[in-house]
Design an enzyme around this catalytic site. Structure first.
Site, short mmCIF file in Angstrom:
data_model
loop_
_atom_site.label_atom_id
_atom_site.label_comp_id
_atom_site.label_asym_id
_atom_site.label_seq_id
_atom_site.Cartn_x
_atom_site.Cartn_y
_atom_site.Cartn_z
N GLY A 64 0.82 -1.20 0.00
CA GLY A 64 0.00 0.00 0.00
C GLY A 64 0.85 1.25 0.00
CG ASP A 65 0.79 3.64 2.51
OD1 ASP A 65 -0.29 4.23 2.58
OD2 ASP A 65 1.20 2.85 3.38
CB THR A 108 -5.91 6.36 6.75
OG1 THR A 108 -6.34 6.27 5.38
CG2 THR A 108 -7.07 6.01 7.66
CB THR A 109 -3.12 6.06 10.77
OG1 THR A 109 -1.87 5.85 10.08
CG2 THR A 109 -4.09 4.95 10.41
N GLY A 110 -1.87 8.99 9.84
CA GLY A 110 -0.80 9.92 10.18
C GLY A 110 0.42 9.23 10.75
N GLY A 138 -6.01 5.77 2.31
CA GLY A 138 -6.16 7.16 1.90
C GLY A 138 -5.39 7.43 0.63
CG HIS A 139 -6.22 6.65 -2.99
ND1 HIS A 139 -7.03 6.06 -3.92
CD2 HIS A 139 -5.54 5.65 -2.40
CE1 HIS A 139 -6.84 4.75 -3.90
NE2 HIS A 139 -5.95 4.48 -2.99
CE LYS A 150 -3.65 1.65 -3.77
NZ LYS A 150 -2.49 1.57 -2.87
N GLY A 151 -3.32 7.13 -5.71
CA GLY A 151 -4.21 8.28 -5.89
C GLY A 151 -3.79 9.15 -7.06
CD GLN A 170 -6.65 -1.46 2.18
OE1 GLN A 170 -7.35 -2.15 1.46
NE2 GLN A 170 -7.17 -0.56 2.98
#
Length: 428
Positions: free
Chosen positions: A12-13, A302-304, A40-41, A16-17, A226
């Site tokens: 993930g990360d 998403t979580t920081g 998060g994207h 993709k966004g 993800q």
């Protein structure tokens, strides 16, 4: 363009966004097919930053239709907040262009409470690093055939009956096992019904929408959340998410036949990162890891949480190729590597007295491998202004070529910065 699946090839990360946002220009419909708001994207458009958790980033392109498929688990309150945030930035989020499958399952307040309670109840060694968003418990109810689906939000009597039945079990766990407070039917029902009227207008038959788009000769993009190695079946179990993240789930999670999927784009970060617990063979808990973390601004959207950083792992990528069958690679965050004198690529693992070139299949096997590295020269040049393949430094081109050799997949898109136009296309 045809119909394309966009999926992450690592943990993930991968960025993709940005790639979804870029490819949306050539698509008419964008479908999110799995996951929830635990991903998060992040997309930069000019001086504006958008962080999207549920809504496909294609929503930022006027005239595009965005669909949330049946494979997604939807937190209605998060959806409403995201809609409001986009509306405040003058983005059209009307039901005519933003739709939710009636078959998508709904994350309930008790799912989030259980998610947090379970993680807190575990020892440090057994924690999986869940985001606490209720994703896993919601998918559990789906598989147990006791879940609440988006269509139920339009049927208050059915919704209340389902909540009442669910709380018999959930309260036994929350209060009896984890020592928390029991939840009441009225409180849960009222919380969900407070946002339901804003969600219901967006409910639709997503399968029919996709079929109509194809009948009109339009192109559809299927967007995952993800990454491959967080897949519930094929990832580093048990340190995984609760859904299938691989490209094959684009069909099941959207309600279409797999014959409708033409092109598969694997998003690959130029190095490797991971958030939360779980094995990470190439992690660098040293100066190199700090460099990647700081220069790459590696914090979870998403979580920081700070992301763990390490060298590119070709074993992980080969497994992603095997599982997803990508036709193209989109390489992201290549600019972060600028300034490093040498780069390492993991090409194999030492494992149980031998050398392997594919990921071990045993549970937590990845925690017991030793990476085998090859070294490549780095570069000092700032590549963020490069607009063609030829303008990239020779060591940069060699690094990309080596990725192609190790994976057997062409790198068709090269991202050299966070902005939309900081992307080099190689015959896309």
């Amino acid at each position: 363009m045809s119909n394309v699946v966009v999926m992450g090839a690592q943990w993930g990360d991968e960025g993709k966004g940005k790639i979804v946002d870029l490819l949306t220009r050539k698509c008419d419909v964008i479908v999110r097919f799995q996951g929830g708001n635990n991903a998060g994207h992040t997309v930069l458009v000019g001086d504006k930053q958008y962080i999207l958790h549920l809504i496909p980033s294609g929503i930022l392109h006027p005239g595009k239709k965005c669909l949330i498929g049946n494979g997604v688990v939807l937190d209605p309150a998060v959806f409403c907040r995201e809609v409001e945030t986009l509306r405040d930035k003058d983005v059209d989020v009307s039901p005519a262009r933003l739709m939710i499958s009636r078959k998508a399952h709904v994350i309930m307040p008790y799912h989030k409470a259980l998610d947090v309670a379970r993680e807190c109840h575990k020892t440090n060694e057994s924690k999986i690093g869940t985001t606490g968003r209720g994703i896993g418990p919601c998918y559990e109810d789906k598989m147990s055939r006791i879940g609440i689906r988006a269509a139920d939000l339009a049927m208050p009597e059915l919704l209340r009956a389902k909540i009442e039945a669910a709380l018999l079990e959930k309260n036994a766990l929350l209060a009896g096992l984890y020592g928390g407070e029991a939840m009441t039917v009225d409180a849960v029902f009222d919380e969900v019904m407070a946002v339901a009227p804003r969600v219901v207008p967006h409910l639709a038959d997503v399968t029919a929408e996709i079929e109509a788009a194809w009948a009109a000769g339009q192109h559809v993009m299927f967007e995952g959340a993800q990454g491959t190695h967080l897949d519930i079946d094929h990832g580093t179990y048990p340190f995984v998410t609760s859904s299938n993240t691989v490209s094959g789930n684009a069909a099941a999670g959207s309600g279409i036949a797999p014959t409708g999927l033409d092109r598969i784009v694997a998003i690959v970060k130029a190095y490797t990162t991971r958030v939360g617990a779980g094995p990470f063979p190439t992690e660098q808990m040293n100066e190199a890891g700090d460099y990647l973390q700081q220069k790459g601004h590696e914090f979870g959207a998403t979580t920081g949480r700070k992301r763990r950083c390490g060298w590119l792992d070709a074993v992980v990528l080969r497994e992603a190729v095997r599982l997803n069958g990508p036709t193209d690679i989109a390489l992201t965050k290549l600019d972060v590597l600028s300034g490093l004198k040498e780069l390492q690529i993991c090409t194999a693992y030492e494992y149980q007295g031998g050398t392997i070139t594919v990921a071990p299949q045993e549970q937590n096997g990845m925690a017991h491998v030793t990476p085998v590295y090859e070294t490549m020269p780095g570069w000092d040049d700032d590549i963020t202004g490069c607009t063609t393949w030829e303008s990239l430094p020779a060591p940069t081109r060699a690094y990309i070529a080596r990725i192609e050799e190790l994976t057997g997949v062409r790198v068709s898109l090269v991202s050299v910065g966070p902005e939309r136009d900081q992307t080099i296309s190689r015959g896309w």
